[in-house]
Design a protein around this motif. Sequence first.
Motif, PDB file in Angstrom:
ATOM      1  N   LEU A 126       0.856  -1.303  -0.150  1.00 14.72           N
ATOM      2  CA  LEU A 126      -0.002   0.304   0.025  1.00 14.72           C
ATOM      3  C   LEU A 126       0.888   1.126   0.090  1.00 14.72           C
ATOM      4  O   LEU A 126       1.942   1.349   0.842  1.00 14.72           O
ATOM      5  CB  LEU A 126      -0.959   0.177   1.614  1.00 14.72           C
ATOM      6  N   GLU A 127       0.593   2.229  -0.936  1.00 14.46           N
ATOM      7  CA  GLU A 127       1.406   3.303  -0.922  1.00 14.46           C
ATOM      8  C   GLU A 127       0.432   4.394  -0.332  1.00 14.46           C
ATOM      9  O   GLU A 127      -0.698   4.211   0.018  1.00 14.46           O
ATOM     10  CB  GLU A 127       1.587   3.894  -2.581  1.00 14.46           C
ATOM     11  N   SER A 128       1.056   5.725  -0.146  1.00 18.33           N
ATOM     12  CA  SER A 128       0.917   6.786   0.814  1.00 18.33           C
ATOM     13  C   SER A 128      -0.794   7.071  -0.011  1.00 18.33           C
ATOM     14  O   SER A 128      -1.634   7.648   0.699  1.00 18.33           O
ATOM     15  CB  SER A 128       1.435   8.013   0.785  1.00 18.33           C
ATOM     16  N   ARG A 129      -1.086   7.158  -1.323  1.00 16.80           N
ATOM     17  CA  ARG A 129      -2.325   7.451  -1.767  1.00 16.80           C
ATOM     18  C   ARG A 129      -3.341   6.641  -1.693  1.00 16.80           C
ATOM     19  O   ARG A 129      -4.710   6.809  -2.055  1.00 16.80           O
ATOM     20  CB  ARG A 129      -1.962   7.884  -3.384  1.00 16.80           C
ATOM     21  N   ASP A 130      -3.118   5.489  -1.232  1.00 14.63           N
ATOM     22  CA  ASP A 130      -4.085   3.978  -1.254  1.00 14.63           C
ATOM     23  C   ASP A 130      -4.760   4.232   0.139  1.00 14.63           C
ATOM     24  O   ASP A 130      -4.362   4.909   1.171  1.00 14.63           O
ATOM     25  CB  ASP A 130      -3.323   2.910  -1.265  1.00 14.63           C
ATOM     26  N   SER A 131      -6.037   3.887   0.148  1.00 16.81           N
ATOM     27  CA  SER A 131      -7.104   3.945   0.970  1.00 16.81           C
ATOM     28  C   SER A 131      -7.777   2.636   1.168  1.00 16.81           C
ATOM     29  O   SER A 131      -7.474   1.662   0.656  1.00 16.81           O
ATOM     30  CB  SER A 131      -7.909   5.205   0.687  1.00 16.81           C
ATOM     31  N   ILE A 132      -8.593   2.423   2.109  1.00 18.90           N
ATOM     32  CA  ILE A 132      -9.269   1.286   2.390  1.00 18.90           C
ATOM     33  C   ILE A 132      -9.915   0.750   1.054  1.00 18.90           C
ATOM     34  O   ILE A 132      -9.875  -0.721   0.850  1.00 18.90           O
ATOM     35  CB  ILE A 132     -10.542   1.502   3.252  1.00 18.90           C
ATOM     36  N   GLU A 133     -10.302   1.217  -0.034  1.00 17.54           N
ATOM     37  CA  GLU A 133     -10.727   0.965  -1.290  1.00 17.54           C
ATOM     38  C   GLU A 133      -9.422  -0.006  -1.902  1.00 17.54           C
ATOM     39  O   GLU A 133      -9.857  -1.055  -2.424  1.00 17.54           O
ATOM     40  CB  GLU A 133     -11.060   2.157  -2.274  1.00 17.54           C
ATOM     41  N   ASN A 134      -8.231   0.594  -2.011  1.00 19.67           N
ATOM     42  CA  ASN A 134      -7.370  -0.184  -2.306  1.00 19.67           C
ATOM     43  C   ASN A 134      -7.295  -1.391  -1.543  1.00 19.67           C
ATOM     44  O   ASN A 134      -6.709  -2.548  -2.292  1.00 19.67           O
ATOM     45  CB  ASN A 134      -6.176   0.560  -2.446  1.00 19.67           C
ATOM     46  N   PHE A 135      -7.178  -1.473  -0.313  1.00 16.88           N
ATOM     47  CA  PHE A 135      -6.834  -2.505   0.566  1.00 16.88           C
ATOM     48  C   PHE A 135      -7.890  -3.674   0.294  1.00 16.88           C
ATOM     49  O   PHE A 135      -7.502  -4.956   0.118  1.00 16.88           O
ATOM     50  CB  PHE A 135      -7.091  -2.159   2.072  1.00 16.88           C
ATOM     51  N   LEU A 136      -9.010  -3.363  -0.025  1.00 18.28           N
ATOM     52  CA  LEU A 136     -10.178  -4.274  -0.258  1.00 18.28           C
ATOM     53  C   LEU A 136      -9.813  -4.910  -1.377  1.00 18.28           C
ATOM     54  O   LEU A 136     -10.104  -6.413  -1.715  1.00 18.28           O
ATOM     55  CB  LEU A 136     -11.674  -3.643  -0.534  1.00 18.28           C
ATOM     56  N   LEU A 137      -9.434  -4.322  -2.599  1.00 14.67           N
ATOM     57  CA  LEU A 137      -9.240  -4.662  -3.960  1.00 14.67           C
ATOM     58  C   LEU A 137      -7.981  -5.475  -3.929  1.00 14.67           C
ATOM     59  O   LEU A 137      -7.916  -6.713  -4.455  1.00 14.67           O
ATOM     60  CB  LEU A 137      -8.980  -3.601  -4.814  1.00 14.67           C
ATOM     61  N   TYR A 138      -7.117  -5.280  -3.217  1.00 14.89           N
ATOM     62  CA  TYR A 138      -5.656  -6.077  -3.139  1.00 14.89           C
ATOM     63  C   TYR A 138      -5.927  -7.211  -2.362  1.00 14.89           C
ATOM     64  O   TYR A 138      -5.482  -8.295  -2.864  1.00 14.89           O
ATOM     65  CB  TYR A 138      -4.316  -5.153  -2.732  1.00 14.89           C
TER      66      TYR A 138
END
Length: 263
Positions: A126-138
């Motif tokens: 996860l990068e600094s621009r990533d949020s819970i949405e990215n967490f869910l997808l990954y």
Amino acid sequence: GIKQFYPIIIDNKIDYKDDRIPLWIKENYILRYISRPSKAAERIKQKLRLISWELAPKNKQYQQLFIGRQELIKEFEQRIYDFETPNPFCIIASGLMEIGRRKFLTHALINSNKIKNYYRPLTIKLESRDSIENFLLYVYDLGLSKKMDLTNLISKTIDQKIELAKILIEDLYKNDSLLYIIDNYSIVSQDGNIVDWFMKLSESYSERDKTIMCLISIRRVNPKPLWDYPNIFALKVPELNQQERKALFKACLDIESIQLSLD
């Protein structure tokens, strides 16, 4: 020739009693049904890793090489074996990049019998621009969960997203999987605080009997907010001191059978 035979059942209509399975397999192997392809792949990779260690012993020596940080290991074990506090849902190791945060966690978890020495946790970044949405997808892309509707995440409330995260984490738990998160200021921000959605997620796993994820963070976590979240265990991984660096160098030389003069 075949180095190793590893049978698995991927059809839920078949069990180990099936007449088509030869007797020599039934007698010599534990046959289990594995429903998820990603779990089957993970098991196969573990077997391949054991074979690679047998064929190339140096690989095993390097992967299991660990020097120093005895005080940190002691701190880790005291927390893991403390029956008066909840089992950590998440362990956070912070420190500079490339100084062995993941190596430390893996060594400590193996030492405390939480994982096998050939097991490699699932990993997302996860990068600094990533949020819970990215967490869910990954996490969903790891392939351990049944089909989920993750479209239009932006339109969902934070509580709805946390509920989706709970489902994904529960699937990690049921599959007996451990998740490593390489976190570059996404969950642990630059001021050392953990984002609210992750704290809320951790509240749902206060009574779990095992660690589900490990966070490899650049920034050290502010300890004060964690007083109310005993199932999050954070520690700082320092650089190796000079003596430990010398010992590591000597161990690498021994693996390669290299002898150096004092000059």
